[in-house]
Design a protein around this motif. Structure first.
Motif, short mmCIF file in Angstrom:
data_model
loop_
_atom_site.label_atom_id
_atom_site.label_comp_id
_atom_site.label_asym_id
_atom_site.label_seq_id
_atom_site.Cartn_x
_atom_site.Cartn_y
_atom_site.Cartn_z
N LEU A 160 0.77 37.16 29.17
CA LEU A 160 1.74 36.31 29.42
C LEU A 160 2.04 35.51 28.39
CD1 LEU A 160 3.90 35.16 31.32
CD2 LEU A 160 1.93 33.81 32.52
N MET A 161 0.70 34.91 28.00
CA MET A 161 0.88 34.00 26.48
C MET A 161 1.41 34.75 25.37
SD MET A 161 -2.96 32.40 27.42
CE MET A 161 -2.93 31.57 25.58
N ALA A 162 1.12 36.05 25.45
CA ALA A 162 1.64 36.71 24.26
C ALA A 162 3.08 36.87 24.16
CB ALA A 162 0.86 37.98 24.06
N LEU A 163 3.74 36.62 25.13
CA LEU A 163 5.35 36.67 25.23
C LEU A 163 5.84 35.91 24.15
CD1 LEU A 163 5.85 36.84 29.26
CD2 LEU A 163 6.02 38.66 27.49
N LEU A 192 14.93 23.03 16.06
CA LEU A 192 14.04 22.04 17.22
C LEU A 192 13.48 22.83 18.05
CD1 LEU A 192 12.96 19.17 17.44
CD2 LEU A 192 15.11 18.89 18.78
N ALA A 193 13.98 23.71 18.84
CA ALA A 193 13.62 24.46 19.93
C ALA A 193 12.19 25.21 19.77
CB ALA A 193 14.70 25.57 20.28
N PRO A 194 11.72 25.60 18.65
CA PRO A 194 10.66 26.53 18.65
C PRO A 194 9.57 25.38 18.37
CG PRO A 194 11.94 27.43 16.93
CD PRO A 194 12.97 26.16 17.69
N VAL A 195 9.68 24.22 17.97
CA VAL A 195 8.62 22.98 17.94
C VAL A 195 8.57 22.75 19.20
CG1 VAL A 195 8.25 20.75 16.97
CG2 VAL A 195 9.65 22.46 15.56
N LEU A 196 9.49 22.50 20.01
CA LEU A 196 9.20 22.10 21.55
C LEU A 196 8.41 23.12 22.21
CD1 LEU A 196 12.57 20.23 22.25
CD2 LEU A 196 10.20 19.13 21.60
N GLN A 197 8.79 24.47 21.93
CA GLN A 197 8.16 25.40 22.66
C GLN A 197 6.56 25.28 22.33
OE1 GLN A 197 9.87 29.01 21.64
NE2 GLN A 197 11.98 28.25 21.94
N ILE A 198 6.19 25.25 21.10
CA ILE A 198 4.97 25.05 20.48
C ILE A 198 4.01 24.17 21.07
CG2 ILE A 198 3.15 24.97 18.78
CD1 ILE A 198 5.14 26.56 17.12
N LEU A 199 4.63 22.87 21.35
CA LEU A 199 4.14 21.58 22.01
C LEU A 199 3.89 22.07 23.64
CD1 LEU A 199 3.68 18.58 21.72
CD2 LEU A 199 5.88 18.20 22.26
N VAL A 200 4.93 22.59 24.38
CA VAL A 200 4.74 22.76 25.50
C VAL A 200 3.54 23.78 25.73
CG1 VAL A 200 5.77 23.94 27.66
CG2 VAL A 200 7.13 22.15 26.26
N THR A 254 0.17 21.92 25.26
CA THR A 254 0.01 21.03 26.53
C THR A 254 -0.54 21.85 27.65
OG1 THR A 254 1.89 19.49 25.67
CG2 THR A 254 1.17 19.57 28.08
N VAL A 255 0.31 22.84 27.94
CA VAL A 255 -0.36 23.76 29.07
C VAL A 255 -1.69 24.27 28.89
CG1 VAL A 255 -0.07 25.97 30.33
CG2 VAL A 255 1.97 24.56 29.70
N LEU A 256 -1.98 24.71 27.74
CA LEU A 256 -3.38 25.12 27.49
C LEU A 256 -4.38 24.12 27.61
CD1 LEU A 256 -2.63 27.60 24.10
CD2 LEU A 256 -3.21 28.16 26.70
N SER A 257 -3.99 22.92 27.15
CA SER A 257 -4.99 21.62 27.36
C SER A 257 -5.13 21.24 28.46
CB SER A 257 -4.33 20.64 26.45
OG SER A 257 -3.21 20.01 27.24
N VAL A 258 -4.42 21.74 29.51
CA VAL A 258 -4.46 21.51 30.82
C VAL A 258 -5.73 22.52 31.69
CG1 VAL A 258 -3.50 20.90 33.18
CG2 VAL A 258 -2.63 19.92 31.11
N VAL A 259 -5.61 23.74 31.06
CA VAL A 259 -6.27 24.57 31.65
C VAL A 259 -7.88 24.25 31.71
CG1 VAL A 259 -7.28 26.93 31.10
CG2 VAL A 259 -4.81 26.53 30.74
N PRO A 260 -8.51 23.67 31.17
CA PRO A 260 -9.95 23.25 31.33
C PRO A 260 -10.09 22.46 32.58
CG PRO A 260 -9.53 23.36 29.14
CD PRO A 260 -8.24 23.35 29.69
N ALA A 261 -9.17 21.44 32.74
CA ALA A 261 -9.12 20.73 33.88
C ALA A 261 -9.00 21.19 35.13
CB ALA A 261 -8.22 19.56 33.68
N LEU A 262 -8.08 22.40 35.14
CA LEU A 262 -7.71 23.13 36.31
C LEU A 262 -8.86 23.85 36.41
CD1 LEU A 262 -3.89 24.34 35.54
CD2 LEU A 262 -4.73 22.46 37.28
#
Length: 244
Positions: free
Chosen positions: A13-16, A38-46, A49-57
């Protein structure tokens, strides 16, 4: 094997991002709305952000919190300082978490991740199906008093059923419930070793051996008692069954 396929599906899913030519599936409208630069930059940022929340989850929405705290209490009760070391404690807690959460992860993979990778559901259905098994597990472990506390602070009235509890209310209620349960188990673990410390300390004082630290004498007896009763087997078995 099913769990391994679920992990690989999650990585897929991440490799999509690469499979879609650098375009995340749930951000397909960004290019038309913000422009191709601008769109690819925001995609990488999102994505970051999702990956940074994974340890807390992983820590606060699974069995990891209770397991790692109980194992830490056990080490403190034995008074063995850094044996086992922190790396071993955390690694054991992580593997036990994967074992306890395996049915939940398999349900998430079968009901959410695999259909999404196959393209049969959209992003909204992915979130709904992925959170349902996890929310069911958290509801079974969360105390009613903790749920009522966060429902009241969120200004949400009485709910009709478990499915009506918002995830942002359920997550902190589950976390503090796990903390209380872990401290209760830790208290029970301390009791036999505390009694042993008191007996040995009193015996040393009665014999007038004031220069010998009681902890130095009690440590071998603690280890002997723990090994004789097969302590790791009992503690890990009790931890796993406490989630059933």
């Amino acid at each position: 094997m099913k769990l391994s396929r679920g992990v690989f599906n999650l990585l897929g899913l991440m490799a999509l991002v690469g499979a879609a030519g650098g375009q995340l599936p749930f951000l397909e409208g960004l290019e038309s709305a913000l422009g191709p630069e601008l769109a690819p930059v925001l995609q990488i940022l999102v994505l970051l952000t999702v990956l940074s929340v994974v340890p807390a989850l992983l820590i606060l929405t699974t069995s990891f919190t209770r397991v790692v705290i109980v194992l830490s209490f056990l080490r403190n009760a034995l008074a063995t300082q850094n044996a086992p070391p922190n790396q071993v404690i955390v690694a054991l807690a992580l593997f036990l978490t994967f074992f306890i959460m395996a049915p939940v992860f398999q349900a998430i993979n079968g009901e959410a991740i695999a259909p999404y990778v196959a393209g049969s559901i959209n992003e909204a259905q992915l979130w709904e199906r992925a959170t349902a098994p996890l929310a069911d597990f958290m509801l079974r472990q969360a105390r009613e008093a903790d749920l009522a506390l966060f429902l009241g602070m969120a200004g949400i009235g009485p709910v009709d059923g478990p499915g009506d509890v918002p995830f942002y209310v359920l997550a902190p209620a589950f976390a503090i419930s796990e903390l209380k349960t872990a401290f209760q188990i830790g208290f029970l673990l301390f009791l036999p070793f505390l009694v042993l410390d008191l007996v040995i300390g009193s015996s040393l004082m009665a014999m007038g051996m004031f220069m010998i630290p009681p902890m130095m004498v009690s440590l071998p007896f603690k280890l002997l008692l723990f090994v004789m009763v097969d302590g790791w087997h009992l503690v890990v078995g009790s931890l796993v069954t406490s989630f059933r």
